[in-house]
Design a protein around this motif. Structure first.
Motif, short mmCIF file in Angstrom:
data_model
loop_
_atom_site.label_atom_id
_atom_site.label_comp_id
_atom_site.label_asym_id
_atom_site.label_seq_id
_atom_site.Cartn_x
_atom_site.Cartn_y
_atom_site.Cartn_z
N SER A 136 -6.37 9.04 -3.18
CA SER A 136 -7.29 7.91 -3.14
C SER A 136 -7.95 7.79 -4.52
O SER A 136 -8.87 8.52 -4.86
N CYS B 21 -3.99 3.51 -4.14
CA CYS B 21 -3.44 4.68 -3.46
C CYS B 21 -2.17 5.09 -4.20
O CYS B 21 -1.35 4.24 -4.54
N MET C 96 -1.76 10.46 0.67
CA MET C 96 -1.83 9.75 -0.61
C MET C 96 -3.11 10.12 -1.34
O MET C 96 -4.10 10.55 -0.75
N CYS D 186 -6.16 4.47 2.04
CA CYS D 186 -5.24 5.57 1.73
C CYS D 186 -5.27 6.59 2.87
O CYS D 186 -6.34 7.03 3.29
N CYS E 27 0.81 -1.22 0.00
CA CYS E 27 0.00 0.00 0.00
C CYS E 27 0.85 1.27 0.00
O CYS E 27 0.52 2.25 0.67
#
Length: 834
Positions: free
Chosen positions: A478, A484, A476, A472, A455
């Motif tokens: 989304s 992400c 970050m 997220c 992630c």
């Protein structure tokens, strides 16, 4: 000169607009004579009937010709084949085509072929004759050619009939008995050559047979020629053919000049191992192994082109030796295995089986780091690797993984009779079923990656499984598709999400405003006005080719014409009326077929012919450079600054190597000294701004395949964010590491300057270009400085940048910084004339 031989060779026909001046048009004295008649009269009727009859006869003639003569038109067809004769003993004399024994058996085979074809109603009427070309062991294999003159309309059905395997029927006492025949149509490009040369050779233990194209290495191979080499080895041996040089014309589908290698002594397409053309580097050579003790090598050339050709050597290898052996029992917690002859081409008709057994209570994981099998077809009916009942074929992604549910696994490799490839390289490891990736994340593909990569916005698994089902955080983006991505990619002009989420809501521009690729808003009137108002040239893209008023942001033709088109030079389209935008010479052409480079790979020899190695005189490589003409090089200014130990700003301190590939093989390169060095006067040693310098060679260099210039971009040339570019050099392959021996290459991409400036803490200037892989792992490093950042145009490479500086090597979110070459185009031309 004879006046009759001067001028035109023909007289053009006059047109309606070019009246023949010898014709005079007189006025009619009686207008009634010119009025339209009411009917044709008797004479007109007779003439009409005659014309109609002639037209009808012509039509009937054409139809008869089309349906009788045209359809009956015959073409020459050659079929080559092999016949396994079971009631004959092989004699050494059969290897000599002039021996009495050869000619006697050949006569029998030819007679039996004639008899066999005569019994086929479909073949007998078109058969001409047969010729035996060779024999080999087992009991006796006969190789022959049969000629037919076949109606064009029946070509396909005759091909199908000839390709069917046949067996001999009981014949008179003394007749040859054969169990199978294998036949196929000969490639028409082979038997239509004006010149034919054939050679035979036999390998011996510890002795190599030289196979080379006619004239090599002193002359190019001859045009419109067929050359064949029949190679034999001792019984219970196979033939290994290794090419040390291979350089033929490179055409799509090898339609011009080509080499075919057969696992036979006949040009049977069903036994063709490979068809090759173009160039293969000595670092990545071609090498083939036969399945038995015979091999046929065929060279066919067309009428045009002059190319060096090839040199190869044939040796014999005992069956069952390490070079060709495969399969067996593999034990322990880890190990490795490969296809036979890897990384060179595996032999045809191969079957291997590995049984992998790890300790009890453990399972098996096999990782294919490389996987290249021919014929990627559904269900893999031909060449394949079978794991757990699943067949794999074609080309697979690096590090493809397969696992077992027990402590045993069986891996089977099988190849058919034709079209071989590089094969595979595999390792196996034992793992606990409950913990397949200790302290790591397991991808859907069974690969294991660091937990830190989960992630993080990067597709580390290769299948995006590490980026699925992520939450997220605020740092970050989304994406709407559930991914992400790093926030610094927001509005950088590149669709990183894959659904353009990161490029949405980038600017609240008014309806009469244009949204630039970098998110900036400008007036719609500024689009296609010849000015780079967006700073990324996006407002001047797709504006056509019309001439406009010249500005500093427009491409200027040699005749003074200005273009609004972005990057018009050397793109294959003539935009300038004088054609000067396509006056490119040989710059930027990569001559061969088919990284600094951290995370890269070894380059092919000659792949980057503009790459230069700069050595301190009588010492080691310290910087790179790029060839831009037969006299001038471009490098980095920081490479030529005076040093307490060396006077690097003086031409006498340097020696230059062109066409170099391996730093331990300097004798293969062309060595030059320097006449002068011109560093940019505004170079800043603290900020690396204006980091560019020019070097003039003491004497010009002659261009060849391994030495040629890269194209210089115009001052208006645009290298947009997201574009793939290449870095090359002999620098350190890891931070703090030592320099590479062999030239390295790596693909990176241009990074948005605004994003890059943020990542580099505001140290970027407009004269710098940012490129890299922000995930880390690929970058330039120490020793690559001054080398090229090469960008692919339309079939040519342009010098986008010069390796300048960076924050460490290959660190995540720390791209490489390069001198922006278009910004210095005028300065380069002023100093060099290039």
């Amino acid at each position: 000169m004879d006046p009759m031989n001067s001028g035109m060779r023909y007289t053009p026909k006059s047109s309606d607009k070019d009246w023949d001046q010898a014709v005079t048009f007189l006025p009619a004295s009686d207008g009634s004579k010119l009025e339209k008649k009411k009917g044709p009269g008797k004479l007109g009727t007779i003439i009409g009937v005659v014309i109609a009859a002639c037209a009808l006869s012509l039509i009937i003639g054409l139809l008869v010709w089309h349906f009788h003569f045209r359809q009956g038109h015959k073409i020459k067809k050659l079929y080559t084949g092999s016949m396994h004769i079971t009631n004959q003993e092989y004699l050494p004399a059969y290897e000599d085509n002039n021996s009495t024994e050869f000619q006697a058996l050949a006569k029998e085979v030819e007679a039996q072929l004639k008899d066999m074809y005569s019994k086929s109603p479909q073949l007998s009427k078109y058969y001409v004759d047969s010729t035996v070309n060779a024999f080999s062991q087992g009991s006796v294999m006969a190789y022959y050619e049969s000629e037919f003159h076949v109606p064009l309309s029946l070509e396909s059905s005759i091909n199908d009939l000839m390709s069917k395997s046949q067996r001999s029927s009981p014949g008179p006492s003394g007749a040859l008995i054969f169990d199978t025949m294998e036949t196929s149509a000969v490639d028409s490009r082979i038997f239509t050559k004006s010149s034919v040369q054939r050679f035979t050779a036999r390998t011996r233990p510890n002795q190599a047979v030289l196979v080379k194209s006619p004239g090599f290495p002193d002359y190019p191979y001859p045009p419109n020629t067929l050359v064949q080499w029949q190679l034999r080895a001792d019984p219970n041996n196979v033939i290994k053919l290794d090419f040390s040089t291979f350089y033929l014309e490179n055409a799509q589908d090898c339609k011009n000049d080509f080499v075919k290698v057969y696992d036979s002594l006949a040009a049977l397409e069903s036994r063709m191992m490979a068809e090759k053309c173009g160039y293969y580097s000595p670092n990545d050579p071609l090498s083939f192994i036969s399945s038995s003790n015979v091999m046929l090598v065929t060279l066919a050339t067309n009428e045009k082109g002059e190319y060096p050709g090839f040199r190869a050597q044939a040796t014999q290898v005992m069956k069952g030796s390490r070079e060709v052996a495969c399969g067996g029992l593999l034990t322990g917690t880890s190990g490795s295995f490969t296809s036979p002859n890897y990384p060179k081409y595996y032999p045809p008709l191969t079957n291997c089986e590995w049984t992998i057994e790890v300790p009890v209570n453990m399972n098996v994981k096999v990782i294919f780091s490389k996987f290249m099998l021919s014929k990627n077809e559904p269900n893999c009916p031909k060449d394949y690797v079978q794991v757990n009942g699943e067949r794999l074929c074609g080309t697979l992604q690096a590090n493809t993984v397969r696992t077992s549910n027990t402590n045993k696994m069986t891996v089977v490799f099988s190849s058919d009779s034709s079209l071989v490839d590089r094969g595979f390289d595999a390792t196996y490891v034992a793992f606990e079923p409950t913990n397949p990736c200790p302290d790591k994340f397991q991808c859907s593909s069974k690969r294991c990656i660091s937990l830190e990569l989960r992630c993080d916005g990067w597709n580390d698994c290769g299948d995006n499984s590490d980026e699925r089902n992520c939450k997220c955080d605020t740092s970050m983006i989304s994406c709407k598709n559930g991914l992400c991505k790093p926030m610094f990619w927001k509005c950088d002009g590149v669709d990183d999400c894959g659904d353009r989420t990161d490029e949405m809501d980038c600017a609240s521009c008014k309806p009469d405003e244009f949204v630039c690729g970098n998110g900036k808003c400008i007036s719609m009137k500024q689009k296609c006005d010849g000015h780079n108002d967006c700073s990324d040239n996006s407002d001047e893209a797709d504006c056509g080719r019309a001439s406009i008023q010249c500005t500093v942001n427009n491409y200027v033709c040699k005749n003074g014409q200005c273009l609004s088109k972005v990057n018009p030079e050397c793109d294959g389209v003539k935009d300038c009326t004088d054609g000067s935008d396509e006056d490119c010479g040989d710059c930027g052409k990569q001559p061969y077929k088919t990284s600094r480079i951290v995370g890269g790979q070894e380059a092919t020899e000659g792949e980057w012919p503009w790459q230069v190695s700069l050595h301190i005189k009588n010492s080691i490589h310290v910087c790179g450079a790029s060839i831009i003409s037969d006299r001038w090089l471009v490098t980095a200014a920081h490479c030529v600054q005076e040093d307490p130990k060396f006077k690097l700003n003086q031409a006498s301190s340097w020696e230059v190597y062109l066409g170099l590939h391996n730093q331990k093989q300097l004798e293969k390169a062309e060595k030059r000294l320097l006449k002068q060095i011109i560093a940019h006067p505004n170079y800043n040693e603290y900020t690396y701004d204006n980091d560019i310098a020019l070097m003039e060679l003491d004497q010009p260099v002659a261009f060849k395949e391994s030495i040629r210039p890269i194209c210089l971009p115009s001052a208006t040339y645009s290298f947009p964010a997201g574009k793939e570019v290449w870095i090359t050099g002999w620098g350190a392959t890891r931070e703090g590491g030592v320099g590479a021996q062999v030239l390295q290459k790596a693909a990176v991409r241009i990074i948005n300057s605004t994003v890059c400036d943020t990542l580099m803490n505001g140290q970027l200037t407009s004269r710098m270009t940012c490129a890299g892989v922000l995930a880390g792992g690929v970058d330039a490093c120490q020793g690559d400085s001054g080398g090229p950042l090469s960008s692919v145009g339309t079939g040519r490479m342009f010098l986008a940048g010069v390796v300048s500086w960076g924050d460490g090597c290959a660190r995540r979110n720390k791209p490489g910084i390069y001198t922006n070459v278009p910004k210095f185009r005028a300065w380069i031309k002023e100093k060099t004339g290039v």
